[in-house]
Design a protein around this motif. Structure first.
Motif, PDB file in Angstrom:
ATOM      1  N   LEU B 286       0.831  -1.213   0.000  1.00  2.82           N
ATOM      2  CA  LEU B 286       0.000   0.000   0.000  1.00  2.82           C
ATOM      3  C   LEU B 286       0.865   1.262   0.000  1.00  2.82           C
ATOM      4  CD1 LEU B 286      -2.756   1.375   0.215  1.00  2.82           C
ATOM      5  CD2 LEU B 286      -2.573   1.231   2.689  1.00  2.82           C
ATOM      6  N   LEU B 287       1.909   1.279   0.850  1.00  6.11           N
ATOM      7  CA  LEU B 287       2.729   2.496   0.923  1.00  6.11           C
ATOM      8  C   LEU B 287       3.511   2.708  -0.374  1.00  6.11           C
ATOM      9  CD1 LEU B 287       3.485   4.907   2.570  1.00  6.11           C
ATOM     10  CD2 LEU B 287       5.398   3.646   3.520  1.00  6.11           C
ATOM     11  N   LEU B 288       4.033   1.615  -0.948  1.00  8.83           N
ATOM     12  CA  LEU B 288       4.757   1.758  -2.224  1.00  8.83           C
ATOM     13  C   LEU B 288       3.819   2.292  -3.298  1.00  8.83           C
ATOM     14  CD1 LEU B 288       6.915  -1.485  -2.135  1.00  8.83           C
ATOM     15  CD2 LEU B 288       7.805   0.836  -2.268  1.00  8.83           C
ATOM     16  N   ALA B 289       2.581   1.767  -3.335  1.00 11.09           N
ATOM     17  CA  ALA B 289       1.620   2.226  -4.344  1.00 11.09           C
ATOM     18  C   ALA B 289       1.316   3.708  -4.137  1.00 11.09           C
ATOM     19  CB  ALA B 289       0.344   1.400  -4.264  1.00 11.09           C
ATOM     20  N   ALA B 290       1.113   4.106  -2.877  1.00  5.38           N
ATOM     21  CA  ALA B 290       0.801   5.508  -2.599  1.00  5.38           C
ATOM     22  C   ALA B 290       1.975   6.394  -2.981  1.00  5.38           C
ATOM     23  CB  ALA B 290       0.467   5.682  -1.120  1.00  5.38           C
ATOM     24  N   ASP B 291       3.209   5.890  -2.746  1.00  6.17           N
ATOM     25  CA  ASP B 291       4.385   6.710  -3.044  1.00  6.17           C
ATOM     26  C   ASP B 291       4.590   6.848  -4.553  1.00  6.17           C
ATOM     27  OD1 ASP B 291       6.658   8.227  -2.292  1.00  6.17           O
ATOM     28  OD2 ASP B 291       7.925   6.515  -2.804  1.00  6.17           O
ATOM     29  N   VAL B 292       4.256   5.794  -5.306  1.00  6.25           N
ATOM     30  CA  VAL B 292       4.312   5.905  -6.771  1.00  6.25           C
ATOM     31  C   VAL B 292       3.278   6.930  -7.227  1.00  6.25           C
ATOM     32  CG1 VAL B 292       3.824   4.701  -8.931  1.00  6.25           C
ATOM     33  CG2 VAL B 292       5.218   3.595  -7.171  1.00  6.25           C
ATOM     34  N   ALA B 293       2.069   6.830  -6.677  1.00  8.79           N
ATOM     35  CA  ALA B 293       0.998   7.757  -7.061  1.00  8.79           C
ATOM     36  C   ALA B 293       1.387   9.196  -6.731  1.00  8.79           C
ATOM     37  CB  ALA B 293      -0.297   7.374  -6.364  1.00  8.79           C
ATOM     38  N   ALA B 294       2.040   9.405  -5.575  1.00  6.56           N
ATOM     39  CA  ALA B 294       2.421  10.764  -5.170  1.00  6.56           C
ATOM     40  C   ALA B 294       3.337  11.404  -6.205  1.00  6.56           C
ATOM     41  CB  ALA B 294       3.124  10.731  -3.813  1.00  6.56           C
ATOM     42  N   ARG B 295       4.155  10.573  -6.860  1.00  4.27           N
ATOM     43  CA  ARG B 295       5.081  11.125  -7.846  1.00  4.27           C
ATOM     44  C   ARG B 295       4.414  11.294  -9.206  1.00  4.27           C
ATOM     45  NH1 ARG B 295      10.065   7.190  -7.009  1.00  4.27           N
ATOM     46  NH2 ARG B 295       8.506   6.004  -5.860  1.00  4.27           N
ATOM     47  N   VAL B 296       3.384  10.468  -9.479  1.00  4.35           N
ATOM     48  CA  VAL B 296       2.754  10.527 -10.797  1.00  4.35           C
ATOM     49  C   VAL B 296       1.697  11.635 -10.856  1.00  4.35           C
ATOM     50  CG1 VAL B 296       1.358   9.238 -12.446  1.00  4.35           C
ATOM     51  CG2 VAL B 296       3.227   8.107 -11.230  1.00  4.35           C
ATOM     52  N   VAL B 297       0.956  11.811  -9.752  1.00  7.19           N
ATOM     53  CA  VAL B 297      -0.143  12.773  -9.747  1.00  7.19           C
ATOM     54  C   VAL B 297       0.359  14.200  -9.945  1.00  7.19           C
ATOM     55  CG1 VAL B 297      -1.988  13.755  -8.341  1.00  7.19           C
ATOM     56  CG2 VAL B 297      -1.568  11.305  -8.289  1.00  7.19           C
ATOM     57  N   LEU B 298       1.422  14.542  -9.201  1.00  8.36           N
ATOM     58  CA  LEU B 298       1.956  15.908  -9.263  1.00  8.36           C
ATOM     59  C   LEU B 298       3.448  15.818  -9.578  1.00  8.36           C
ATOM     60  CD1 LEU B 298       0.841  18.220  -6.299  1.00  8.36           C
ATOM     61  CD2 LEU B 298       0.929  18.787  -8.717  1.00  8.36           C
TER      62      LEU B 298
END
Lengths: 294, 329
Positions: B286-298
């Motif tokens: 979950l944390l890895l997925a959220a961290d990937v998303a944090a970089r992709v979204v913005l």
């Protein structure tokens, strides 16, 4: 009717010129009539201009930030003046004839002081090297010290022109790297200082306007010749101050990382900025001597 | 689902997201360039980006996610409280305050070691305080309310210390400590936090048999030969080590320890000990997925990963409260 942008632009320019001229004229008349005897400065940057220009005893108080050696290049000189914290009450008690401050700081204090009947002059600090002589002359006119201001502005212009004339084909790349990985891009004072000293600013070339984050990965890819960090943060640690010391930046060779610019030298557009230009021009000459490029 | 199959599945998911985390970043490296940069050869820039920037970040995402997941699972089992989680009961917030108090005051110079030292003390104090409260009153609600109070207090103290710092930029770091991030972490941070987190995992694993017995009630557990004081010590120190070290390098990352055990529990036989490893792996994913998303979204500014975990976790928390209203209140 077809529009004539050239004609319209010319008219606007002419209007602009006359208004500037009449404004300057009005200012000089005003100061000739009443040279303010008690001047208070509420902003770090107006402090620097006022300290450089005011007559003895004319400047009655400067902002407390000017005594902070981390921010102010004149911190020692500043101990000679009483300090204020930019509060309306302090101004009210001192009863100055003129208050100088920045447009950006103390947004609530300035309207309040104006309502109380004080004369408040604001200085914009979105500026570059080109605007500095004008700011010096304006402060001189406000304080009734035109001669000294003119001399200071002239010497600034001459010194700057002298450094700029020594630029050449060799233009190493630089990055002004602030706290927390924020870089200074187009339209900033740092950008114009880098250009005057003969550097290419990677942040501006990447399209950054003003200040914006510059990812570490892109620095590693683009390998600037120098990275300029903020000077003097050893005393008060922060995580952001560690970003320029990330092992990734130390891992590749050929990039110099350091403060390079004297403390506080480019935090304000004042006469002191010339020290930053000089320091960087000397560094540029050391990294990429002009003789070799030819 | 069989435990082995469940663990293998979650392990593969975490591994896939670990690789995804290595592949995402502002420098657009192709797959082959990334692999060469990571292992050997390739350009100097690719090697530095992969080894010094992306690898530490992915390792920390994995290890911190694992820590938060396993801590949530063990706290829920031990306290027999479905809402227990390091973030909600205030352990993370206290750890963040400890780290901030030790680092920004400059007491220990500007050394990075001040961060985990302060965070461990903060986390330990929080766990001890909460266990003392839980021992007095068995109510789920008391613990959660105490956690809310503790979180608010330490959040306020964190902001206070950062505002008082003579460094004018320190106050910009309030958001990092309240809503954590893995941005610009380095291998130094990995060496700082990973050994402590691994120690925490070990202590929590040692308490596994005891929390199974505890699900039958304290008296029954005692009659099965479970040493209560020893179990409590293992869990207190284990959670404090893990969450303290995680928070010291990444700030407060909430809700991972809440969401993951609840999602995975129905897939196990509901013995608390059987939940520990899957909850850890799920937390890492979950944390890895959220961290990937944090970089992709913005991509330019990068979002704080704590914002994303809260966006996922807080509605989930609300739903849990509504669903279990009768048991809780």
């Amino acid at each position: 009717m077809p529009s004539k942008p050239g004609w319209r632009g010319g008219l606007l320019k002419a209007l602009y010129r006359t208004s500037i001229a009449s404004f300057t004229l009005a200012l000089s008349c005003l100061s000739a009539i009443a040279e303010p005897a008690r001047v208070m400065s509420l902003n770090l940057c107006t402090d620097q201009l006022a300290m450089a220009l005011a007559a003895p005893g004319q400047l009655i108080s400067i902002s407390f930030l000017s005594r902070d050696p981390m921010l102010s290049p004149l911190s020692e000189k500043a101990t000679a003046y009483p300090i204020n914290h930019g509060r309306a009450e302090e101004v009210f008690l001192e009863r100055p004839n003129l208050v100088v401050t920045g447009t950006y700081s103390l947004q609530n204090t300035t309207p309040l002081l104006k309502r109380l009947g004080f004369r408040v002059e604001e200085f914009s600090f979105v500026q570059t090297l080109d605007t500095i002589p004008g700011e010096i002359r304006r402060m001189g006119a406000l304080l009734g010290r035109e001669e000294r201001a003119e001399a200071l502005a002239r010497s600034f212009e001459t010194e700057l022109a002298d450094i700029e004339s020594r630029r050449c084909e060799a233009r190493p790349t630089a990055l002004a790297y602030e706290q927390a990985g924020v870089a200074l891009g187009r339209g900033t004072l740092a950008d114009s200082v880098l250009a005057a000293a003969g550097f290419r600013n990677l942040a501006s070339e990447a399209g950054i306007e003003g200040m914006a984050p510059f990812p570490l990965e892109l620095i590693v890819e683009q390998k600037p010749d120098i990275i300029i960090t903020r000077a003097g943060e050893e005393d008060a640690p922060s995580l952001g101050a560690r970003v320029p010391h990330h092992p990734a930046l130390r891992a590749f060779s050929g990039t110099r990382i350091g403060p390079f610019v004297p403390r506080g030298a480019w935090s304000c557009g004042g006469p002191f900025v010339i020290q930053a230009v000089k320091a960087l021009a000397a560094l540029r000459e050391e990294i990429a001597p002009c003789g070799e490029a030819r | 689902m069989r435990p082995l199959a469940l663990n293998a599945l979650l392990g593969l998911l975490a591994l896939a997201l670990f690789l995804a985390s290595l592949a995402v970043g502002p420098a657009e490296l192709g797959p082959s360039e990334s692999v060469r940069g990571l292992l050997a050869g390739g350009s100097e820039a690719a090697a530095v980006i992969m080894r010094e920037i992306r690898l530490p970040r992915a390792i920390l995402g994995l290890a911190i996610g694992f820590t938060l997941g396993i801590s949530g699972a063990v706290l829920q089992g031990f306290l027999r409280n479905p809402l227990a989680e390091p973030g909600i009961i205030g352990v993370s917030a206290m750890a963040a305050f400890g780290a901030v108090a030790a680092f920004y005051t400059g007491l220990a110079g500007s050394t990075l070691y001040a961060l985990p030292a302060g965070a461990l003390i903060g986390a330990l104090l929080a766990v001890l305080l909460l266990l003392a409260l839980a021992a007095r009153s068995g109510s789920t609600l008391t613990l959660i309310l105490a956690g809310v109070a503790l979180s608010s207090l330490s959040g306020a103290l964190t902001s206070l210390v950062l505002n008082l710092s003579p460094n004018p930029f320190a106050s910009y770091e309030i958001i990092f400590w309240l809503l954590g991030s893995l941005k610009d972490r380095s291998i130094e941070h990995v060496w700082l936090a990973l050994p402590l987190m691994a120690g925490g995992w070990l202590l929590i694993a040692l308490s596994a048999r005891a929390i199974d017995a505890l699900s039958l009630g304290e008296e029954a557990a005692a009659s099965l030969g479970i040493h209560m004081a020893r179990t409590r010590l293992l869990i207190v120190v284990g959670v404090a080590l893990g969450v303290g070290a995680a928070t010291a390098v990444a700030g407060t990352i909430g809700f991972v320890g809440l969401v993951v055990p609840h999602l995975i529990r129905p897939l196990t036989n509901r013995l608390p000990s059987r939940l520990l490893l899957p909850a850890g792996l799920g937390g890492a994913a979950l944390l890895l997925a959220a961290d990937v998303a944090a970089r992709v979204v913005l991509p330019a500014g990068e979002l704080n990963v704590g914002v994303l975990t809260a966006l996922i976790g807080a509605p989930f928390f609300l739903w849990l409260v509504v669903r279990s209203r009768r048991e809780v209140f």
